[in-house]
Design a protein around this motif. Structure first.
Motif, PDB file in Angstrom:
ATOM      1  N   TRP A 170       1.088   2.828   4.537  1.00 37.67           N
ATOM      2  CA  TRP A 170       2.534   2.635   4.372  1.00 37.67           C
ATOM      3  C   TRP A 170       2.742   1.376   3.550  1.00 37.67           C
ATOM      4  O   TRP A 170       2.402   0.281   3.989  1.00 37.67           O
ATOM      5  N   LEU A 171       3.267   1.551   2.347  1.00 34.94           N
ATOM      6  CA  LEU A 171       3.555   0.434   1.454  1.00 34.94           C
ATOM      7  C   LEU A 171       5.057   0.201   1.431  1.00 34.94           C
ATOM      8  O   LEU A 171       5.818   1.068   0.997  1.00 34.94           O
ATOM      9  N   ILE A 172       5.479  -0.953   1.903  1.00 28.64           N
ATOM     10  CA  ILE A 172       6.893  -1.323   1.853  1.00 28.64           C
ATOM     11  C   ILE A 172       7.150  -1.903   0.473  1.00 28.64           C
ATOM     12  O   ILE A 172       6.625  -2.960   0.121  1.00 28.64           O
ATOM     13  N   GLY A 173       7.946  -1.186  -0.319  1.00 26.45           N
ATOM     14  CA  GLY A 173       8.043  -1.511  -1.736  1.00 26.45           C
ATOM     15  C   GLY A 173       9.391  -2.024  -2.179  1.00 26.45           C
ATOM     16  O   GLY A 173      10.116  -2.675  -1.441  1.00 26.45           O
ATOM     17  N   GLY A 174       9.705  -1.708  -3.451  1.00 25.34           N
ATOM     18  CA  GLY A 174      10.951  -2.151  -4.050  1.00 25.34           C
ATOM     19  C   GLY A 174      10.801  -3.333  -4.976  1.00 25.34           C
ATOM     20  O   GLY A 174      11.775  -3.766  -5.591  1.00 25.34           O
ATOM     21  N   THR A 175       9.588  -3.871  -5.107  1.00 28.35           N
ATOM     22  CA  THR A 175       9.336  -5.015  -5.981  1.00 28.35           C
ATOM     23  C   THR A 175       8.366  -4.616  -7.088  1.00 28.35           C
ATOM     24  O   THR A 175       7.653  -3.617  -6.977  1.00 28.35           O
ATOM     25  N   SER A 176       8.315  -5.431  -8.137  1.00 28.56           N
ATOM     26  CA  SER A 176       7.386  -5.140  -9.230  1.00 28.56           C
ATOM     27  C   SER A 176       5.939  -5.213  -8.751  1.00 28.56           C
ATOM     28  O   SER A 176       5.086  -4.430  -9.190  1.00 28.56           O
ATOM     29  N   GLU A 177       5.658  -6.127  -7.823  1.00 27.55           N
ATOM     30  CA  GLU A 177       4.294  -6.240  -7.309  1.00 27.55           C
ATOM     31  C   GLU A 177       3.893  -5.000  -6.514  1.00 27.55           C
ATOM     32  O   GLU A 177       2.729  -4.583  -6.544  1.00 27.55           O
ATOM     33  N   SER A 178       4.844  -4.401  -5.809  1.00 29.18           N
ATOM     34  CA  SER A 178       4.514  -3.201  -5.036  1.00 29.18           C
ATOM     35  C   SER A 178       4.142  -2.041  -5.950  1.00 29.18           C
ATOM     36  O   SER A 178       3.345  -1.175  -5.567  1.00 29.18           O
ATOM     37  N   VAL A 179       4.707  -2.013  -7.149  1.00 27.63           N
ATOM     38  CA  VAL A 179       4.329  -0.983  -8.121  1.00 27.63           C
ATOM     39  C   VAL A 179       2.870  -1.171  -8.527  1.00 27.63           C
ATOM     40  O   VAL A 179       2.094  -0.204  -8.601  1.00 27.63           O
ATOM     41  N   GLU A 180       2.478  -2.415  -8.786  1.00 29.35           N
ATOM     42  CA  GLU A 180       1.086  -2.701  -9.139  1.00 29.35           C
ATOM     43  C   GLU A 180       0.144  -2.307  -8.004  1.00 29.35           C
ATOM     44  O   GLU A 180      -0.940  -1.755  -8.238  1.00 29.35           O
ATOM     45  N   ILE A 181       0.557  -2.589  -6.775  1.00 30.03           N
ATOM     46  CA  ILE A 181      -0.265  -2.231  -5.621  1.00 30.03           C
ATOM     47  C   ILE A 181      -0.396  -0.714  -5.517  1.00 30.03           C
ATOM     48  O   ILE A 181      -1.491  -0.181  -5.292  1.00 30.03           O
ATOM     49  N   ALA A 182       0.711  -0.006  -5.684  1.00 29.42           N
ATOM     50  CA  ALA A 182       0.688   1.457  -5.593  1.00 29.42           C
ATOM     51  C   ALA A 182      -0.253   2.057  -6.635  1.00 29.42           C
ATOM     52  O   ALA A 182      -1.035   2.971  -6.336  1.00 29.42           O
ATOM     53  N   ILE A 183      -0.181   1.559  -7.843  1.00 22.61           N
ATOM     54  CA  ILE A 183      -1.053   2.060  -8.909  1.00 22.61           C
ATOM     55  C   ILE A 183      -2.517   1.801  -8.566  1.00 22.61           C
ATOM     56  O   ILE A 183      -3.387   2.668  -8.744  1.00 22.61           O
ATOM     57  N   ALA A 184      -2.797   0.602  -8.044  1.00 24.81           N
ATOM     58  CA  ALA A 184      -4.177   0.253  -7.684  1.00 24.81           C
ATOM     59  C   ALA A 184      -4.694   1.143  -6.557  1.00 24.81           C
ATOM     60  O   ALA A 184      -5.857   1.579  -6.579  1.00 24.81           O
ATOM     61  N   LEU A 185      -3.850   1.450  -5.576  1.00 22.83           N
ATOM     62  CA  LEU A 185      -4.277   2.307  -4.467  1.00 22.83           C
ATOM     63  C   LEU A 185      -4.502   3.742  -4.938  1.00 22.83           C
ATOM     64  O   LEU A 185      -5.447   4.413  -4.500  1.00 22.83           O
ATOM     65  N   ALA A 186      -3.645   4.209  -5.833  1.00 17.26           N
ATOM     66  CA  ALA A 186      -3.822   5.561  -6.367  1.00 17.26           C
ATOM     67  C   ALA A 186      -5.134   5.673  -7.140  1.00 17.26           C
ATOM     68  O   ALA A 186      -5.820   6.703  -7.077  1.00 17.26           O
ATOM     69  N   ARG A 187      -5.490   4.620  -7.853  1.00 11.38           N
ATOM     70  CA  ARG A 187      -6.760   4.629  -8.590  1.00 11.38           C
ATOM     71  C   ARG A 187      -7.955   4.725  -7.642  1.00 11.38           C
ATOM     72  O   ARG A 187      -8.994   5.281  -8.000  1.00 11.38           O
ATOM     73  N   GLN A 188      -7.777   4.176  -6.444  1.00  9.78           N
ATOM     74  CA  GLN A 188      -8.829   4.262  -5.430  1.00  9.78           C
ATOM     75  C   GLN A 188      -8.748   5.566  -4.634  1.00  9.78           C
ATOM     76  O   GLN A 188      -9.515   5.764  -3.689  1.00  9.78           O
TER      77      GLN A 188
END
Length: 259
Positions: free
Chosen positions: A9-27
């Motif tokens: 569960w990623l609590i998002g809404g920020t530019s950093e959360s987008v970077e985190i989401a992309i990194a997790l998807a790559r994994q």
């Protein structure tokens, strides 16, 4: 992505959360991202490993979400001033025995307090003093905080920069801001536009939040120094996080370990 697969569960809404989401998807880690608005939803890329849910998770809705989804861990990458969702997520993590990690946006280096740069603990401290009296004030504090300044409409000239949404404009108007003292812009704001706005309105004092580089705080510091304009920075809410980091690689390692 189906709801039966284990998820972060990623609590998002920020530019950093987008970077985190992309990194997790790559994994290839399945991730459910929660955001407050459809505009925030559009920030995230399409991926079979990412699902974005829109709307606040409060009370029963939060508990239904955690009971119905196979969440393995919580990564809180919400805005530094979104203290309510962070507090709720920490409590939920304890209740459901879920690992929790806060991604905290890096803070800027401290500047010495002087006549042109002041840090205050919170909005209550700011409004209890006479910082705003007789000033031409630009507020870049988020539309939800504008009602706090309504008592100062008669004691200072207040201007506000807000998000371009029907709701934010309605809140600002209800708080006593006339349309000629509002500008609706979506960040990021260039330094040139920021400076031009301050000069156009002949601003003498700017109030902003300690939202870090990503929130434009550094740009405001530079322009305030160049123009000799007073800058008041509201400090971040004091929250005790179970664990936190400001490093993307540590977030990915945490998720890989707990997944």
């Amino acid at each position: 992505m189906t709801s039966q697969k284990k998820q972060i569960w990623l609590i998002g809404g920020t530019s950093e959360s987008v970077e985190i989401a992309i990194a997790l998807a790559r994994q290839q880690l399945f991730c459910t991202i929660t955001v407050a608005t459809p505009t925030a939803q559009s920030l995230y890329p399409q991926s079979p490993f990412l699902r974005v849910l829109v709307g606040g998770l409060t009370g029963d809705r939060l508990h239904r979400f955690l009971q119905s989804q196979p969440i393995r861990a919580i990564v809180d990458a919400s805005h530094p001033f979104a203290s309510q969702i962070s507090t709720r997520a920490i409590a939920a993590a304890a209740r459901y025995n879920l690992p929790y990690l806060r991604y905290e946006r890096p803070t800027l280096d401290l500047l010495p307090q002087n006549d042109n740069f002041v840090k205050v603990n919170n909005f209550e401290t700011l409004l209890a003093e006479d910082y705003l009296f007789g000033e031409r004030v630009l507020l870049t504090v988020g539309y939800k905080n504008l009602p706090l300044f309504q008592p100062w409409q008669e004691k200072s000239s207040l201007f506000a920069r807000i998000l371009p949404s029907v709701n934010s404009i309605a809140v600002a108007l209800a708080a006593g801001f006339s349309s000629d003292r509002l500008i609706a812009l979506r960040p990021p704001i260039s330094a040139e536009l920021e400076q031009a706005l301050w000069q156009q309105w002949n601003i003498s004092l700017v109030v902003t939040k300690a939202s870090g580089q990503a929130g434009g705080e550094n740009t405001k510091r530079i322009i305030a120094t160049e123009l000799g304009i007073k800058l008041i920075v509201i400090e971040r809410p004091k929250i005790i996080y179970p664990q936190q980091t400001s490093a993307l690689q540590e977030v990915v390692a945490f998720c890989s370990r707990e997944y």
